[in-house]
Enzyme design. Structure first.
Site, PDB file in Angstrom:
ATOM      1  N   ASN A   9     -10.305  39.055 -21.568  1.00  0.00           N
ATOM      2  CA  ASN A   9     -10.515  37.811 -20.818  1.00  0.00           C
ATOM      3  C   ASN A   9     -11.531  38.114 -19.714  1.00  0.00           C
ATOM      4  OD1 ASN A   9     -10.476  35.498 -19.334  1.00  0.00           O
ATOM      5  ND2 ASN A   9      -8.344  35.664 -18.679  1.00  0.00           N
ATOM      6  N   TRP A  10     -12.755  37.701 -19.951  1.00  0.00           N
ATOM      7  CA  TRP A  10     -13.822  38.029 -18.985  1.00  0.00           C
ATOM      8  C   TRP A  10     -13.757  37.149 -17.740  1.00  0.00           C
ATOM      9  CZ3 TRP A  10     -18.852  38.704 -22.433  1.00  0.00           C
ATOM     10  CH2 TRP A  10     -18.747  39.900 -23.150  1.00  0.00           C
ATOM     11  N   LYS A  11     -12.952  36.095 -17.782  1.00  0.00           N
ATOM     12  CA  LYS A  11     -12.885  35.165 -16.642  1.00  0.00           C
ATOM     13  C   LYS A  11     -14.314  34.710 -16.293  1.00  0.00           C
ATOM     14  CE  LYS A  11      -8.627  37.430 -15.410  1.00  0.00           C
ATOM     15  NZ  LYS A  11      -7.640  37.756 -14.406  1.00  0.00           N
ATOM     16  N   HIS A  95      -3.505  29.883 -18.377  1.00  0.00           N
ATOM     17  CA  HIS A  95      -3.649  31.092 -17.563  1.00  0.00           C
ATOM     18  C   HIS A  95      -3.220  30.784 -16.126  1.00  0.00           C
ATOM     19  CE1 HIS A  95      -5.345  34.522 -15.490  1.00  0.00           C
ATOM     20  NE2 HIS A  95      -5.384  35.130 -16.665  1.00  0.00           N
ATOM     21  N   GLU A  97      -4.427  31.530 -13.399  1.00  0.00           N
ATOM     22  CA  GLU A  97      -5.525  31.092 -12.516  1.00  0.00           C
ATOM     23  C   GLU A  97      -5.823  29.613 -12.730  1.00  0.00           C
ATOM     24  OE1 GLU A  97      -8.159  34.233 -13.703  1.00  0.00           O
ATOM     25  OE2 GLU A  97      -6.822  35.661 -12.702  1.00  0.00           O
ATOM     26  N   GLU A 163       1.989  37.325 -18.453  1.00  0.00           N
ATOM     27  CA  GLU A 163       1.149  37.884 -17.398  1.00  0.00           C
ATOM     28  C   GLU A 163       1.805  37.607 -16.040  1.00  0.00           C
ATOM     29  OE1 GLU A 163      -3.190  38.326 -18.815  1.00  0.00           O
ATOM     30  OE2 GLU A 163      -2.968  36.317 -17.985  1.00  0.00           O
ATOM     31  N   GLY A 169      -5.000  41.653 -11.683  1.00  0.00           N
ATOM     32  CA  GLY A 169      -6.103  42.057 -10.807  1.00  0.00           C
ATOM     33  C   GLY A 169      -5.667  42.854  -9.589  1.00  0.00           C
ATOM     34  N   SER A 208      -3.273  44.109 -15.047  1.00  0.00           N
ATOM     35  CA  SER A 208      -3.665  45.476 -14.689  1.00  0.00           C
ATOM     36  C   SER A 208      -3.506  46.472 -15.849  1.00  0.00           C
ATOM     37  CB  SER A 208      -2.903  45.957 -13.447  1.00  0.00           C
ATOM     38  OG  SER A 208      -3.232  45.149 -12.325  1.00  0.00           O
ATOM     39  N   GLY A 229      -8.065  41.740 -18.309  1.00  0.00           N
ATOM     40  CA  GLY A 229      -9.130  41.211 -17.465  1.00  0.00           C
ATOM     41  C   GLY A 229     -10.112  42.301 -17.080  1.00  0.00           C
ATOM     42  N   GLY A 230      -9.935  42.860 -15.884  1.00  0.00           N
ATOM     43  CA  GLY A 230     -10.895  43.806 -15.313  1.00  0.00           C
ATOM     44  C   GLY A 230     -11.345  44.917 -16.260  1.00  0.00           C
TER      45      GLY A 230
HETATM   46  P1  13P Z   1      -6.419  42.094 -15.067  1.00  0.00           P
HETATM   47  O1  13P Z   1      -6.388  42.910 -16.321  1.00  0.00           O
HETATM   48  O2  13P Z   1      -7.742  42.163 -14.346  1.00  0.00           O
HETATM   49  O3  13P Z   1      -5.245  42.377 -14.195  1.00  0.00           O
HETATM   50  O4  13P Z   1      -6.299  40.541 -15.503  1.00  0.00           O
HETATM   51  C1  13P Z   1      -5.301  40.190 -16.385  1.00  0.00           C
HETATM   52  C2  13P Z   1      -5.542  38.803 -16.839  1.00  0.00           C
HETATM   53  O5  13P Z   1      -5.421  37.854 -16.072  1.00  0.00           O
HETATM   54  C3  13P Z   1      -5.962  38.603 -18.216  1.00  0.00           C
HETATM   55  O6  13P Z   1      -5.876  37.269 -18.577  1.00  0.00           O
END
Ligand code: 13P
Length: 249
Positions: A9-11, A95, A97, A163, A169, A208, A229-230
């Site tokens: 997930n590149w956001k 999600h 967010e 999640e 993050g 994470s 994500g990251g």
């Molecule tokens: P991180 O891996 O950066 O914690 O993000 C997780 C996420 O929100 C994937 O959708």
């Protein structure tokens, strides 16, 4: 052998040049194997490039959100029909967010899940509790509530991603006991809603995830991979996560 997923997930990250460099590195190195699915969810402007650059790899491309209406006067929105037309395989929905910053509600998720199925997209439904909710002992109640949208949608192909909001993050992932408890709870809930079909729905962990902790996470019962994500922004790390998923089978 259960299929394992690693979905990047590149956001709201990467410009075209960075996305293109990622796809080049990915295409040069990735060897698809049975039992593992690679997914990439870039932001909308990057979709055509990522789809064409990864076409030969077997990776599946996902949108990060979409509207439930197929078209119309919804300035700034993108429809499931448009994602499908662009060549997407699926769409991330709910999600945290989106829930936190864009007022995503359970009612909108019911409509979005149905629209995803109507346009033959695989939804990845995200659920998770905040730290306040966990500390107050409400984790399972919150997840139950978030999963209850599935009682209103009917039925279709689905991936669920757990999640915990406090693990996203932050570098602070849920520990094995927490993940095991929640994934077993989700499995039971999906079984109660869908019967035997609920046993087959992949449940991913997100929050994470890195190549340093993924092997341990993959060993936890009812974990069918990760939504990342990251650590998914660098091709090298994404490739390592995929290798770990392949080796876990
Ligand atoms: P991180 O891996 O950066 O914690 O993000 C997780 C996420 O929100 C994937 O959708």
């Amino acid at each position: 052998m259960t299929t394992k997923w690693v979905i990047a997930n590149w956001k709201m990250n990467h410009l075209r040049a960075e996305a293109s460099a990622f796809c080049e590195a990915f295409r040069a190195d990735y060897k698809a194997r049975p039992g593992v699915e690679a997914g990439i969810a870039p932001s909308f402007p990057l979709l055509p490039g990522v789809i064409s650059q990864t076409e030969t790899t077997g990776a599946k491309v996902f949108g990060q959100n979409a509207h439930w209406e197929p078209k119309g006067a919804f300035t700034g929105a993108v429809s499931m029909a448009q994602l499908k037309d662009a060549g997407c395989h699926g769409v991330i929905l709910g999600h945290s967010e989106r829930r936190q910053f864009f007022n995503e509600t359970d009612d909108s998720l019911v409509k979005k899940l149905q629209a995803a199925w109507e346009f033959d997209l695989l939804p990845v439904l995200c659920i998770g509790e905040t730290l306040t909710q966990r500390d107050a002992g409400f984790t399972l109640d919150v997840l139950r509530q978030q999963l209850s949208v599935l009682e209103r949608t009917g039925h279709g192909p689905l991936v669920v991603a757990y999640e915990p909001v406090w693990a996203i993050g932050t570098g602070r992932r849920a520990d094995a006991t927490q993940i095991e408890e929640v994934h077993a709870f989700i499995r039971e809930d999906l079984w109660l809603t869908f019967g035997d079909a609920g046993r087959e729905i992949p449940i991913l962990y997100g929050g994470s995830v890195t190549p340093d902790n993924f092997e341990e996470i993959l060993r936890i019962p009812h974990v069918a991979g990760g939504l990342v994500g990251g650590a998914s922004l660098e091709a090298g790390k994404f490739l390592r996560l995929l290798k770990q998923a392949q080796e876990s089978n």
